[in-house]
Design an enzyme around this catalytic site. Structure first.
Site, short mmCIF file in Angstrom:
data_model
loop_
_atom_site.label_atom_id
_atom_site.label_comp_id
_atom_site.label_asym_id
_atom_site.label_seq_id
_atom_site.Cartn_x
_atom_site.Cartn_y
_atom_site.Cartn_z
N GLU A 1 0.84 -1.21 0.00
CA GLU A 1 0.00 0.00 0.00
C GLU A 1 0.86 1.25 0.00
O GLU A 1 0.59 2.22 -0.69
CB GLU A 1 -0.86 0.05 1.26
CG GLU A 1 -2.16 -0.68 1.15
CD GLU A 1 -3.09 -0.34 2.29
OE1 GLU A 1 -2.72 0.43 3.20
OE2 GLU A 1 -4.22 -0.87 2.29
N ARG B 1 -6.91 32.62 -17.54
CA ARG B 1 -7.77 33.47 -16.70
C ARG B 1 -7.17 34.87 -16.60
O ARG B 1 -6.00 35.03 -16.23
CB ARG B 1 -7.88 32.83 -15.30
CG ARG B 1 -8.62 33.67 -14.28
CD ARG B 1 -10.09 33.73 -14.56
NE ARG B 1 -10.80 34.44 -13.50
CZ ARG B 1 -12.05 34.83 -13.60
NH1 ARG B 1 -12.74 34.59 -14.71
NH2 ARG B 1 -12.63 35.46 -12.60
N GLN C 1 3.11 37.23 -9.56
CA GLN C 1 4.15 36.36 -9.01
C GLN C 1 3.60 35.37 -7.98
O GLN C 1 4.06 34.23 -7.90
CB GLN C 1 5.25 37.23 -8.39
CG GLN C 1 6.52 36.46 -8.16
CD GLN C 1 7.57 37.30 -7.46
OE1 GLN C 1 7.34 37.81 -6.36
NE2 GLN C 1 8.70 37.48 -8.09
#
Ligand SMILES: Cc1cc2nc3c(=O)[nH]c(=O)nc-3n(C[C@H](O)[C@H](O)[C@H](O)COP(=O)(O)OP(=O)(O)OC[C@H]3O[C@@H](n4cnc5c(N)ncnc54)[C@H](O)[C@@H]3O)c2cc1C
Length: 414
Positions: A277, A303, A314
């Site tokens: 796992e 966007r 930034q």
């Protein structure tokens, strides 16, 4: 032997070949075609993941290769000529850990919850395959690995989570014709619908301390009850539930592995699966990271606010740059893990390092990706809010972050 600290001490270059590239494309195409559109209905509980799981096994050939691996093991157990071990498999999924990483990474990009469904059933099948008798392999491991039956792997208990072995209360008492199981397991993936559950119990021995061992319990066995799916923060497409064992009687042959010959007080079979796992979960987290970087880059380029793309700010650009650093590190760790597995030298320290790092960074990156997307990131139309909810699970399931740190520290300081 090389001097300590030399870079060449761990030659972990593990170049993918055409098989890996083709497999990655095939899994990506399947996830986009068959899985992505179903995730909302799975998340709302309108559909169960199991028909899709069977389709995954069939359509990507996993059922065939894993079934064949199990058949070979069966032939070996019965004294046939087949001598290849699971680790030596020639290019099939079980024999090439990088293929397993690719599989889980690709599913993780779309639905970490669905990846959990797959991991839990394979965890059960592999537990039985690794140490089970010919009868158990034939009756349970083969149908699970052929995706005909669903498996679950039950270690955690209400009073035994991080201390799963030390606190284990579920017991298996030997009777004339079988084992009598008593106890409760909790937070078990696939438990509400599993056909087969590998239940860890403290098994009394004729000599010495009881040992934690998996015992196979079939759905429908008298004394076995499973609870309904639990409501969770995320992974809504991965059913999780309780298992109740109330004088549940199973045949003696359902014990996985030898008992008296094993002297290790801690369950070796459980540790094998936990390490498995811990090796698979980083791949799922890598998928989350990869998707978050891609979605964030795309959004930051398109966007516009204040007359410019948000990637020109930034704060946004650096957020994405940090995600990319984590992605690169996670990719290296997953590759290193796969390489170590292939060499047969996966150790708990490396598995814990990879699980801890990838889980933390996937969680951080998914939340950062939501932030980069603003309000749309918080909406369920995009995959990011699900990735953020699902990612958190990897900081808990399969051993919490703190337990990974403990394992790493122990390896260094013991
Ligand atoms: C969605 C989901 C699916 C799961 N699926 C399965 C499954 O299929 N099979 C299965 O067996 N289990 C499954 N689990 C259980 C999971 O493995 C456990 O939840 C996990 O091991 C933590 O145990 P716990 O929840 O009892 O937490 P606890 O052990 O109670 O821990 C609580 C807090 O204490 C901290 N803590 C505990 N001990 C120490 C310590 N020594 N040092 C420092 N901090 C410590 C932990 O890190 C944690 O922050 C699943 C869990 C989830 C959430």
């Amino acid at each position: 032997m090389a001097a300590a600290g030399l870079l060449c001490e761990s030659p972990d270059v593990f170049d993918p070949d055409e098989t890996h590239v083709a497999f990655e494309s095939a899994v990506r195409a399947w996830c986009e075609r068959a899985l992505a559109g179903e995730v909302p209905a799975l998340e709302r509980g309108e559909k169960l993941p199991y028909p899709l799981l069977r389709a995954l096994g069939r359509e990507l050939g996993l059922a065939e290769v894993l079934g064949a691996t199990a058949e070979r093991k069966l032939a070996k157990l019965r004294g046939g000529a087949e001598t290849r071990s699971l680790r030596e498999g020639g290019g099939d999924l079980a024999g090439d850990p990088l293929l397993t990483s690719i599989l889980f990474k690709e599913i993780g990009r779309v639905s970490p919850g669905f990846a959990m469904v797959l991991m839990a059933t394979l965890g059960c099948g592999m537990t039985i395959l690794a140490r089970g008798s010919a009868e158990l392999v034939e009756r349970f491991a083969i149908p699970i690995l052929r995706f005909e039956k669903i498996g679950a792997w039950a270690l955690t208990e209400p009073e035994a989570g991080s201390d799963a072995f030390g606190g284990m209360r579920t017991t298996a008492v030997r009777e004339a014709d079988g084992w009598r199981l008593r106890g409760q397991k909790t937070f078990i993936s696939n438990a509400p619908y599993a056909d087969v559950i590998a239940v860890f119990a403290r098994v009394a021995r004729e000599s010495g301390e009881p040992l934690a061992r998996p015992i196979v319990v079939e759905r429908g066995t008298a004394g076995l009850e499973v609870g309904p799916p639990l409501r969770k923060m995320g992974m809504h497409d991965s059913p999780t539930g309780d298992v109740f064992l109330d004088d549940c009687r199973v045949p003696l042959g359902h014990l996985v592995g030898a008992l008296e010959s094993e002297s290790r007080a801690r369950g070796a079979a459980a540790l094998d699966t936990l390490n498995m796992e811990r090796a698979v979960m980083p791949s799922i987290c890598l998928g989350i990271l990869e998707r978050c970087v891609e979605e964030s880059v795309r959004h930051a380029r398109t966007r516009r606010q204040f007359g410019r793309t948000i990637g020109e700010f930034q704060a946004v650009a650096f957020t994405i740059a940090r995600m990319e650093v984590a992605l690169e590190n996670a990719r290296n760790l997953v590759t290193k893990l796969a390489h170590a597995q292939k060499q047969g030298r996966l150790d708990a320290r490396l598995a814990s390092i990879a699980k801890l790092y990838c889980a933390e960074e996937a969680t951080r990156a998914a939340l950062a990706a939501v932030q980069v997307h603003g309000g749309s990131g918080y909406m369920a139309d995009l995959p990011l809010e699900k990735l953020a909810r699902d990612a958190k699970m990897f900081e808990i399931g399969g051993g919490t972050n703190e337990i990974q740190l403990q394992t790493i520290a122990r390896a260094l300081l013991a």
